[in-house]
Design an enzyme around this catalytic site. Structure first.
Site, PDB file in Angstrom:
ATOM      1  N   CYS A 331      -2.008  -2.139   1.076  1.00 57.58           N
ATOM      2  CA  CYS A 331      -1.486  -2.409   2.024  1.00 57.58           C
ATOM      3  C   CYS A 331      -2.142  -3.665   3.097  1.00 57.58           C
ATOM      4  O   CYS A 331      -2.803  -4.545   2.630  1.00 57.58           O
ATOM      5  CB  CYS A 331      -0.141  -1.982   2.918  1.00 57.58           C
ATOM      6  SG  CYS A 331       1.166  -2.690   3.593  1.00 57.58           S
ATOM      7  N   HIS A 442       2.637   1.649  -1.339  1.00 61.42           N
ATOM      8  CA  HIS A 442       2.453   3.070  -0.522  1.00 61.42           C
ATOM      9  C   HIS A 442       3.072   4.124  -1.469  1.00 61.42           C
ATOM     10  O   HIS A 442       3.944   4.066  -2.139  1.00 61.42           O
ATOM     11  CB  HIS A 442       3.210   2.927   0.716  1.00 61.42           C
ATOM     12  CG  HIS A 442       2.643   2.221   1.519  1.00 61.42           C
ATOM     13  ND1 HIS A 442       1.470   2.528   2.338  1.00 61.42           N
ATOM     14  CD2 HIS A 442       3.096   0.959   2.362  1.00 61.42           C
ATOM     15  CE1 HIS A 442       1.296   1.317   3.311  1.00 61.42           C
ATOM     16  NE2 HIS A 442       2.276   0.549   3.089  1.00 61.42           N
TER      17      HIS A 442
END
Length: 503
Positions: A331, A442
């Site tokens: 991310c 994630h």
């Protein structure tokens, strides 16, 4: 309507989240339909529900312990700090606004109805709802406008168990002090104490417990031992200071950069179940010679990239990458790996552009809308860290405002499905050698086959034998937690409190 029980604490990091997780599992084991709830959570560890809403990761873990799908009703208000005095406010899973701490102090009471409506929806669908407080109910500077501790207990008529952390010392002073700072009508809601994180012979506490109970007329309902080697995600970043790094014998060393605004650091917990030592480092001297460096997620990519430069960590990471050390970015960490980061709308700070580490030939631009979705797909690239993994199924979730453009970098994953239906887009990037990898996914290491293959690719590069890891069953971890806590608390009295409620 569901019956209620609430866990509050004398301070942050006393173990409220893990105790709620344990109670959720105990009630599930006993045949009840149970759900967790926390009206307001301040955390950078977030999860995305099937509906695409953001909630605190702790409530997602608690829902998993309940055996149910996480929903935004479990955490209707999520505060994600962006700077020391500003937070992004998520209401019912969606970005509402970004405001200062002082502005939120004025705004919070307006969200009480939203919080209670979410709780009522959970009560309509379940037998029991276990509520988690935040910080301490005795924070007198916040009491008038708080909507997460005694205000919720009183509005919902929820009996409260007050938890204290004996490991840090002063637990009896903190319990008595908390009770003394509560108003008389608030004390009525406290039905029992839980003394958490105890090491040693519990019988030695009896004289102090007698004093505590005599002074407050509230019983101690449990002394819970200090929990070790539990593969269950922790909410507070204080956990990073206590992290021991592995769950058994290890043959790989992984250094995770502890960014100032680190988020979703539990993305890497699963690596410690497959023979890797996972260390969180914040100084160049702590990096050593790891087999893998991870740059994790962050709520503020540009300020954290500036931190890497100022601390010397950026130079160290670049040098090690050029010498062949594997590097992974997730991310915000993925964005940092690229050449440039652009923020034309000043989403994060007044800085509109900044150079990244330049380890991937990519550029990221922040947009006004946040992407929040669960995803599934497969590995596309087949080299280096992803060697032998092409076609391997992966799933997880995305939470980001940046859009990353690839130049010579190779796409790493092919996303084929979201909760809305079929999808067809690429995620992540790798350099040609496969030694530097970035992704927006994630929870990617929760995929056992991918995790094992990823770590074995590093082992092959290192010249050590591959591992055929044992199947990791998180469900058994919840049962293990529940069994330990059940044996340490008076469940008969807790059920009596639950059934009696507040009269």
């Amino acid at each position: 309507m569901a019956k209620l029980i609430m866990v509050q604490g004398t301070s942050s990091n006393v173990g409220k989240s893990i105790l709620v997780t344990a109670l959720c599992r105990i009630f599930k084991q006993d045949g009840y339909k149970v759900a967790p709830y926390k009206s307001q959570n301040m955390a950078l560890n977030a999860f995305v529900t099937k509906e695409g809403g953001e909630i605190g990761r702790a409530q997602a873990v608690q829902a998993e312990a309940c055996g149910i799908e996480p929903s935004v009703d479990m955490n209707p208000i999520l505060m994600k700090p962006e700077a020391d005095s500003r937070s992004q406010i998520i209401v019912n899973g969606k970005v509402d606004r970004t405001i200062s701490a002082r502005e939120y102090y004025e705004y919070a009471p307006l969200l009480l109805d939203t919080a209670l409506a979410a709780l009522n929806r959970l009560r309509e669908k379940n037998d029991i709802v276990v509520i988690e407080g935040a910080g301490s109910p005795a924070e007198i500077n916040l009491k008038q406008r708080e909507i997460v501790n005694m205000r919720i207990a009183k509005e919902a008529s929820a009996p409260v168990l007050l938890a204290g952390d004996i490991d840090r010392g002063g637990v009896f002073a903190s319990l008595i002090g908390t009770i003394d700072l509560l108003e008389p009508d608030e004390r009525y809601y406290i039905k029992g104490y839980l003394i958490n994180k105890f090491r040693g012979d519990a019988s030695l506490l009896k004289p102090a417990i007698d004093v505590l109970e005599d002074r407050t007329s509230i019983p101690v309902l449990g002394i819970i031992p200090y929990l070790r080697n539990m593969a269950i995600a922790q909410e507070d970043s204080v956990y990073l200071d206590e992290c021991k790094g592995n769950l058994g014998e290890t043959d790989l060393d992984i250094a995770v950069i502890r960014l100032p605004r680190i988020s979703n650091y539990d993305d890497f917990d699963a690596l410690a179940t497959d023979g890797a030592s996972v260390r969180f480092v914040s100084k160049t001297a702590e990096i050593g010679n790891p087999d893998l460096i991870i740059i994790p997620g962050t709520k503020s990519t540009i300020p954290d990239m500036e931190y890497l430069e100022q601390s010397g960590l950026a130079e160290t990471i670049i040098k090690k990458a050029r010498k062949g050390t594997h590097v992974l970015g997730v991310c915000g960490g993925y964005q940092i790996l690229g050449k440039m980061i652009y923020d034309p709308h000043k989403t994060e700070s007044e800085t509109t552009e900044l150079k990244g580490l330049g380890l991937l030939d990519t550029e990221t631009t922040f947009e006004k809308e946040k992407a929040t979705t669960q995803i599934s797909g497969q590995v596309k690239f087949d080299s280096g860290l992803l060697s032998g993994l092409a076609g391997c199924a992966v799933s997880g979730y995305e939470i980001h405002m940046g859009r990353t453009r690839l130049f010579s970098a190779q796409p790493a994953f092919h996303i084929t499905k979201t909760p809305k239906g079929p999808a067809d887009y690429l995620d992540g990037a790798s350099n040609a050698e496969g030694t530097v990898l970035g992704t927006y996914i994630h929870g990617i290491f929760e995929n056992a086959a991918f995790r094992r293959g990823f770590l074995n690719a590093i082992r092959r590069h290192k010249g050590i034998p591959e591992r055929q890891a044992d199947y990791f069953d998180r469900d058994k971890e919840y049962d293990k937690l529940a069994d330990i806590v059940r044996a340490s608390i008076d469940m008969e009295k807790i059920y009596a409190i639950l059934n009696e409620g507040i009269r």
